[in-house]
Scaffold this motif. Sequence first.
Motif, mmCIF file in Angstrom:
data_model
loop_
_atom_site.group_PDB
_atom_site.id
_atom_site.type_symbol
_atom_site.label_atom_id
_atom_site.label_comp_id
_atom_site.label_asym_id
_atom_site.label_seq_id
_atom_site.Cartn_x
_atom_site.Cartn_y
_atom_site.Cartn_z
ATOM 1 N N ILE A 74 0.836 -1.202 0.000
ATOM 2 C CA ILE A 74 0.000 0.000 0.000
ATOM 3 C C ILE A 74 0.867 1.246 0.000
ATOM 4 C CG2 ILE A 74 -1.679 1.351 1.325
ATOM 5 C CD1 ILE A 74 -2.900 -1.106 0.001
ATOM 6 N N LEU A 75 1.893 1.267 0.851
ATOM 7 C CA LEU A 75 2.777 2.431 0.922
ATOM 8 C C LEU A 75 3.444 2.704 -0.428
ATOM 9 C CD1 LEU A 75 4.455 1.844 4.412
ATOM 10 C CD2 LEU A 75 3.090 3.835 3.764
ATOM 11 N N GLU A 76 3.910 1.662 -1.091
ATOM 12 C CA GLU A 76 4.607 1.845 -2.361
ATOM 13 C C GLU A 76 3.664 2.271 -3.484
ATOM 14 O OE1 GLU A 76 6.959 -1.670 -2.957
ATOM 15 O OE2 GLU A 76 8.410 -1.074 -1.421
ATOM 16 N N LYS A 77 2.402 1.941 -3.356
ATOM 17 C CA LYS A 77 1.419 2.340 -4.376
ATOM 18 C C LYS A 77 0.900 3.757 -4.163
ATOM 19 C CE LYS A 77 -0.517 -2.140 -5.773
ATOM 20 N NZ LYS A 77 -1.726 -3.026 -5.713
ATOM 21 N N LYS A 78 0.684 4.132 -2.913
ATOM 22 C CA LYS A 78 -0.021 5.382 -2.625
ATOM 23 C C LYS A 78 0.864 6.502 -2.087
ATOM 24 C CE LYS A 78 -4.528 3.233 -1.880
ATOM 25 N NZ LYS A 78 -5.728 3.162 -1.021
ATOM 26 N N LEU B 57 19.335 2.577 7.238
ATOM 27 C CA LEU B 57 18.768 3.012 5.960
ATOM 28 C C LEU B 57 17.267 2.769 6.038
ATOM 29 C CD1 LEU B 57 19.580 4.028 3.081
ATOM 30 C CD2 LEU B 57 19.543 1.636 2.369
ATOM 31 N N PHE B 58 16.510 3.829 6.282
ATOM 32 C CA PHE B 58 15.084 3.697 6.551
ATOM 33 C C PHE B 58 14.236 4.090 5.342
ATOM 34 C CE2 PHE B 58 17.024 4.287 10.674
ATOM 35 C CZ PHE B 58 16.319 3.427 11.504
ATOM 36 N N PRO B 59 13.441 3.171 4.802
ATOM 37 C CA PRO B 59 12.447 3.590 3.813
ATOM 38 C C PRO B 59 11.543 4.653 4.435
ATOM 39 C CG PRO B 59 12.641 1.204 3.846
ATOM 40 C CD PRO B 59 13.422 1.710 5.027
ATOM 41 N N MET B 60 11.316 5.716 3.694
ATOM 42 C CA MET B 60 10.533 6.845 4.206
ATOM 43 C C MET B 60 9.494 7.207 3.155
ATOM 44 S SD MET B 60 12.117 10.359 5.767
ATOM 45 C CE MET B 60 11.079 11.532 6.639
#
Length: 201
Positions: A33-37, A174-177
């Motif tokens: 969901i995060l990567e799509k929106k 290394l944090f995805p944000m």
Amino acid sequence: MQNIQLLKAISKTKLIKSGYSWLLGDMDFCMNILEKKYDKHLLSNFDAVLSEKDERVALLSDRYFMYNQEKKYIDFILKIFEKNDNCCIIDTHFTSINYEYFLSYLNSGIDIKFQYLLLHQYIHFIGKKNRFFKIDDKDLLVLFFLFSLREQPLSQFFLFPKDEICLVSNYDCLFPMFFKQKSLVANYSLMAKEAGLYIIK
């Protein structure tokens, strides 16, 4: 310590009403969901993702170096926290683990202040089925974020509802944000630079 701050449990119903029903899925579902929106970036110590040939890769296994970087990340996440009205949502299962396993977190090298704070969270919530919590105290935020910095995450993500920004626990600091509004990236990138960090693609 007086007036011990506690996490505040959030019900599934409240998450759904707030528009965060996607948090109720597993981590793969949440990331999808995060990567799509959302607009995905990385919070990093370096100005680019390091290649295997980069000499700086060796620093990632240098415990002294990595511990010395923690202040940058803590300063930055506290700035995010303040900008988002001192509100962060986390997920955690630490209250359902047995005491012997919990002791490994308690004895992981965190300051006595944070040991005391973590122990009180465990005592207060042990055996309860809560998974989602609101943090409105900076020491609690630092406590949970420290474990992510040290790759022993107590929470898989840190969601800041006001600006709809989400940091996902990862390795090598290394944090995805994720940003719901792309227009906020430039401002947060400046905040990161002020802390000595980078928000990169």
